[in-house]
Motif scaffolding. Structure first.
Motif, PDB file in Angstrom:
ATOM      1  N   LYS A   2       0.482  -1.252  -0.235  1.00 36.42           N
ATOM      2  CA  LYS A   2       0.103  -0.091   0.023  1.00 36.42           C
ATOM      3  C   LYS A   2       0.593   1.383   0.138  1.00 36.42           C
ATOM      4  CE  LYS A   2      -3.977  -2.180   1.847  1.00 36.42           C
ATOM      5  NZ  LYS A   2      -4.575  -2.596   3.590  1.00 36.42           N
ATOM      6  N   GLN A   3       1.946   1.221   0.381  1.00 43.76           N
ATOM      7  CA  GLN A   3       3.118   2.375   0.501  1.00 43.76           C
ATOM      8  C   GLN A   3       3.495   2.576  -0.969  1.00 43.76           C
ATOM      9  OE1 GLN A   3       5.655   1.076   3.575  1.00 43.76           O
ATOM     10  NE2 GLN A   3       4.973   2.355   4.454  1.00 43.76           N
ATOM     11  N   ALA A   4       2.984   1.574  -1.481  1.00 44.01           N
ATOM     12  CA  ALA A   4       4.078   1.450  -3.329  1.00 44.01           C
ATOM     13  C   ALA A   4       2.470   2.568  -3.497  1.00 44.01           C
ATOM     14  CB  ALA A   4       4.367   1.261  -3.720  1.00 44.01           C
ATOM     15  N   ALA A   5       1.687   2.757  -3.780  1.00 45.60           N
ATOM     16  CA  ALA A   5       0.154   3.011  -4.573  1.00 45.60           C
ATOM     17  C   ALA A   5       0.792   4.014  -5.171  1.00 45.60           C
ATOM     18  CB  ALA A   5      -1.214   3.122  -3.367  1.00 45.60           C
ATOM     19  N   LEU A   6       1.018   5.654  -4.786  1.00 41.00           N
ATOM     20  CA  LEU A   6       1.179   6.302  -5.326  1.00 41.00           C
ATOM     21  C   LEU A   6       1.904   6.209  -7.072  1.00 41.00           C
ATOM     22  CD1 LEU A   6       0.571   9.067  -2.716  1.00 41.00           C
ATOM     23  CD2 LEU A   6      -1.423   8.409  -3.724  1.00 41.00           C
ATOM     24  N   PRO A   7       2.104   6.917  -7.943  1.00 36.87           N
ATOM     25  CA  PRO A   7       2.675   7.172  -8.978  1.00 36.87           C
ATOM     26  C   PRO A   7       3.786   8.051  -9.266  1.00 36.87           C
ATOM     27  CG  PRO A   7       0.699   8.341  -9.895  1.00 36.87           C
ATOM     28  CD  PRO A   7       0.100   7.611  -8.326  1.00 36.87           C
ATOM     29  N   PRO A   8       4.888   8.111  -9.794  1.00 34.30           N
ATOM     30  CA  PRO A   8       5.920   8.888  -9.463  1.00 34.30           C
ATOM     31  C   PRO A   8       5.447  10.488 -10.479  1.00 34.30           C
ATOM     32  CG  PRO A   8       6.385   7.688 -11.545  1.00 34.30           C
ATOM     33  CD  PRO A   8       5.409   6.410 -10.111  1.00 34.30           C
ATOM     34  N   HIS A   9       5.647  11.482  -9.225  1.00 35.77           N
ATOM     35  CA  HIS A   9       5.462  12.493 -10.021  1.00 35.77           C
ATOM     36  C   HIS A   9       6.432  13.176 -10.949  1.00 35.77           C
ATOM     37  CE1 HIS A   9       2.608  15.594  -9.656  1.00 35.77           C
ATOM     38  NE2 HIS A   9       3.418  16.487  -9.301  1.00 35.77           N
ATOM     39  N   GLN A  10       6.078  14.225 -11.801  1.00 35.95           N
ATOM     40  CA  GLN A  10       7.130  14.441 -13.177  1.00 35.95           C
ATOM     41  C   GLN A  10       6.531  15.869 -12.586  1.00 35.95           C
ATOM     42  OE1 GLN A  10       7.422  12.598 -15.547  1.00 35.95           O
ATOM     43  NE2 GLN A  10       7.000  11.063 -15.394  1.00 35.95           N
ATOM     44  N   ASN A  11       7.974  15.949 -11.734  1.00 38.02           N
ATOM     45  CA  ASN A  11       8.447  17.212 -11.026  1.00 38.02           C
ATOM     46  C   ASN A  11       8.479  17.939 -11.518  1.00 38.02           C
ATOM     47  OD1 ASN A  11       8.047  16.387  -8.145  1.00 38.02           O
ATOM     48  ND2 ASN A  11      10.009  15.308  -8.648  1.00 38.02           N
ATOM     49  N   SER A  12       8.721  18.264 -13.585  1.00 34.57           N
ATOM     50  CA  SER A  12       8.609  19.328 -13.999  1.00 34.57           C
ATOM     51  C   SER A  12       8.353  19.932 -14.552  1.00 34.57           C
ATOM     52  CB  SER A  12      10.125  18.350 -15.434  1.00 34.57           C
ATOM     53  OG  SER A  12       9.625  18.176 -16.097  1.00 34.57           O
ATOM     54  N   VAL A  13       6.884  19.144 -14.460  1.00 33.13           N
ATOM     55  CA  VAL A  13       5.299  19.690 -14.899  1.00 33.13           C
ATOM     56  C   VAL A  13       4.989  20.516 -14.203  1.00 33.13           C
ATOM     57  CG1 VAL A  13       2.719  19.242 -15.571  1.00 33.13           C
ATOM     58  CG2 VAL A  13       4.839  17.253 -16.029  1.00 33.13           C
ATOM     59  N   ASN A  14       5.827  20.695 -12.872  1.00 31.02           N
ATOM     60  CA  ASN A  14       5.203  21.605 -11.724  1.00 31.02           C
ATOM     61  C   ASN A  14       5.957  22.803 -12.476  1.00 31.02           C
ATOM     62  OD1 ASN A  14       3.607  20.181 -10.418  1.00 31.02           O
ATOM     63  ND2 ASN A  14       4.819  19.558  -8.684  1.00 31.02           N
ATOM     64  N   SER A  15       6.875  22.915 -12.304  1.00 32.64           N
ATOM     65  CA  SER A  15       7.289  24.132 -13.141  1.00 32.64           C
ATOM     66  C   SER A  15       7.650  24.699 -14.139  1.00 32.64           C
ATOM     67  CB  SER A  15       9.007  24.173 -12.959  1.00 32.64           C
ATOM     68  OG  SER A  15       9.723  23.365 -14.258  1.00 32.64           O
ATOM     69  N   ASP A  16       6.758  23.969 -15.025  1.00 36.82           N
ATOM     70  CA  ASP A  16       6.103  24.882 -16.573  1.00 36.82           C
ATOM     71  C   ASP A  16       4.964  25.278 -16.399  1.00 36.82           C
ATOM     72  OD1 ASP A  16       5.638  23.011 -20.021  1.00 36.82           O
ATOM     73  OD2 ASP A  16       4.907  25.303 -18.846  1.00 36.82           O
ATOM     74  N   SER A  17       4.947  27.089 -16.117  1.00 37.07           N
ATOM     75  CA  SER A  17       3.707  27.048 -15.674  1.00 37.07           C
ATOM     76  C   SER A  17       2.851  27.706 -16.851  1.00 37.07           C
ATOM     77  CB  SER A  17       4.531  29.181 -15.270  1.00 37.07           C
ATOM     78  OG  SER A  17       5.003  29.381 -17.346  1.00 37.07           O
ATOM     79  N   GLN A  18       3.478  27.329 -17.679  1.00 41.10           N
ATOM     80  CA  GLN A  18       2.050  27.293 -18.900  1.00 41.10           C
ATOM     81  C   GLN A  18       0.921  26.287 -19.361  1.00 41.10           C
ATOM     82  OE1 GLN A  18       2.957  26.658 -23.170  1.00 41.10           O
ATOM     83  NE2 GLN A  18       1.657  28.254 -23.702  1.00 41.10           N
ATOM     84  N   ARG A  19       1.789  25.130 -18.680  1.00 43.31           N
ATOM     85  CA  ARG A  19       0.979  23.583 -18.370  1.00 43.31           C
ATOM     86  C   ARG A  19       0.240  23.665 -16.937  1.00 43.31           C
ATOM     87  NH1 ARG A  19       4.388  18.484 -20.036  1.00 43.31           N
ATOM     88  NH2 ARG A  19       3.530  19.660 -21.849  1.00 43.31           N
ATOM     89  N   ASP A  20       0.826  24.589 -16.466  1.00 45.14           N
ATOM     90  CA  ASP A  20       0.051  25.527 -14.807  1.00 45.14           C
ATOM     91  C   ASP A  20      -1.472  25.567 -15.362  1.00 45.14           C
ATOM     92  OD1 ASP A  20       0.489  24.089 -11.980  1.00 45.14           O
ATOM     93  OD2 ASP A  20      -0.118  26.257 -11.591  1.00 45.14           O
ATOM     94  N   ASP A  21      -0.982  26.990 -15.375  1.00 47.21           N
ATOM     95  CA  ASP A  21      -2.447  27.521 -16.697  1.00 47.21           C
ATOM     96  C   ASP A  21      -3.136  26.661 -17.402  1.00 47.21           C
ATOM     97  OD1 ASP A  21      -0.968  30.103 -15.612  1.00 47.21           O
ATOM     98  OD2 ASP A  21      -0.261  30.269 -17.417  1.00 47.21           O
ATOM     99  N   ARG A  22      -2.868  25.685 -17.907  1.00 50.78           N
ATOM    100  CA  ARG A  22      -3.788  24.616 -18.383  1.00 50.78           C
ATOM    101  C   ARG A  22      -4.237  24.143 -17.915  1.00 50.78           C
ATOM    102  NH1 ARG A  22      -3.421  23.777 -23.907  1.00 50.78           N
ATOM    103  NH2 ARG A  22      -1.649  24.852 -25.804  1.00 50.78           N
ATOM    104  N   LYS A  23      -4.213  23.468 -16.842  1.00 52.23           N
ATOM    105  CA  LYS A  23      -4.221  22.356 -15.678  1.00 52.23           C
ATOM    106  C   LYS A  23      -5.801  23.434 -14.953  1.00 52.23           C
ATOM    107  CE  LYS A  23      -2.245  21.936 -12.377  1.00 52.23           C
ATOM    108  NZ  LYS A  23      -1.262  21.050 -10.881  1.00 52.23           N
ATOM    109  N   GLN A  24      -5.226  24.186 -14.747  1.00 47.01           N
ATOM    110  CA  GLN A  24      -5.759  25.295 -13.622  1.00 47.01           C
ATOM    111  C   GLN A  24      -7.341  25.931 -14.547  1.00 47.01           C
ATOM    112  OE1 GLN A  24      -4.230  29.018 -11.778  1.00 47.01           O
ATOM    113  NE2 GLN A  24      -3.051  27.410 -11.325  1.00 47.01           N
TER     114      GLN A  24
END
Length: 348
Positions: free
Chosen positions: A4-26
């Motif tokens: 159960k501790q391995a339930a979450l997938p690895p997070h793509q950290n570079s996506v968070n720093s991409d402001s344009q992608r973050d705007d699209r997500k919002q």
């Protein structure tokens, strides 16, 4: 590390720093929250209908949608919204044997049938919430729902597409993309679960088409012991491949094929069994799923290429009713599955 501790997938950290992608997500989040959500859940389509078709339409709601939304909130560690989504899912879809796959507000009709894949997704979300929020009560609830699921949707080591709560019966086959191997892993240990996981893994592996077209058959009929596919729907095969990726049992040829088609922008919606395209139509969900596959593999280029392809379908015309959505700007069709799969891809 426990399962159960391995339930979450690895997070793509570079996506968070991409402001344009973050705007699209919002923008997408705002559309889903403000225009695609009603008092009973997420609308199947932005445009309403009479809600009397064989398949869900209009402002009908699906347990599929609530499971996807719950997973989004678990992966983004938003406990407040997760709890709201779970409460609404339970309130709208709960039956004695599982979760109804569909509710029509207009007809005030709760369908008596569940869909195994939808119940498994809700269970998966609760296990992911247990890790995300460091709270055992989510896992305990998932264990309880797992036991109920095993009682109704599983017979003799076989998983069935649906269970009819009214008629106390299942169907006779399993659709391969309904087999969520990772969620089966997360369920409580036991002989019945272990037998099921092994038999379902064998059924998926047996449905592999060929190295030339490394997708998967549609369904397996238990009585005839035969695979059946009128045509190969890409979303279904991609979900099957994602399921295999999540347990480290994917076929390398499948990944090579996906990467090539994503790079070329030629991953079409339907194929013949020997890999000939039956359409040139593509979809948001197709590239959302390949992005998830890329994330699970730690393949940054597949993730980024897939997200870029996916985002080409987003409506960015501010004057449109669908601003921020994934849909058709002329017909105003915007379906829950595409929009929620896009949100989930951002969360991976």
């Amino acid at each position: 590390m426990s399962v159960k501790q391995a339930a979450l997938p690895p997070h793509q950290n570079s996506v968070n720093s991409d402001s344009q992608r973050d705007d699209r997500k919002q923008l997408l989040q705002q559309f889903v929250a403000n225009k695609l959500t009603g008092s009973h859940g997420i609308y199947t389509n932005y445009i309403d209908t009479a809600q009397n078709e064989l398949a869900a339409t209009g402002h009908e709601v699906l347990s599929e949608s609530m499971g996807l939304l719950m997973r989004v909130y678990a992966l983004t560690r938003d406990q407040i919204q997760f709890d709201k989504a779970w409460e609404l899912a339970e309130q709208t879809f709960a039956m004695e044997s599982g979760f109804s796959y569909r509710f029509s507000p207009k007809l005030n009709k709760l369908y008596s049938v569940n869909a195994a894949v939808d119940d498994l997704r809700i269970i998966r979300a609760l296990y992911e919430a247990e890790e995300a929020f460091a709270n055992k009560r989510y896992g305990e609830l998932a264990d309880k729902l797992s036991a109920r699921f095993m009682k109704h949707n599983v017979r003799d080591g076989k998983l069935f597409d649906f269970y009819d709560n009214e008629h106390n019966m299942t169907n006779a086959f399993i659709t391969l993309c309904y087999i969520d191997l990772r969620t089966l892993q997360l369920m409580p240990e036991g002989d019945k679960k272990d037998v099921l996981a092994q038999s379902m893994h064998s059924i998926i592996q047996g449905g592999y088409l060929s190295d030339d077209f490394p997708f998967y058959e549609t369904r397996y009929d238990y009585s005839s012991e035969q695979y059946e596919s009128d045509e190969i729907r890409t979303v279904e095969s991609l979900l099957t491949i994602l399921s295999l990726v999540e347990v480290g049992q994917h076929h390398p040829k499948s990944i090579d094929f996906i990467k090539k088609q994503v790079q070329q922008g030629t991953l079409y919606g339907r194929y013949t069994r020997d890999g000939q395209p039956l359409t040139t139509i593509q979809s948001t969900a197709i590239y959302a799923i390949t992005a998830m596959i890329g994330s699970m593999l730690g393949d940054q280029s597949l993730y980024e290429d897939s997200m870029s392809r996916m985002e080409q379908f987003q409506v960015l015309q501010q004057q449109s009713e669908l601003y921020g959505a994934y849909g058709d700007i002329e017909s105003l069709q915007a379906f829950s599955f595409d929009n929620l799969m896009a949100l989930l891809a951002y969360a991976y």
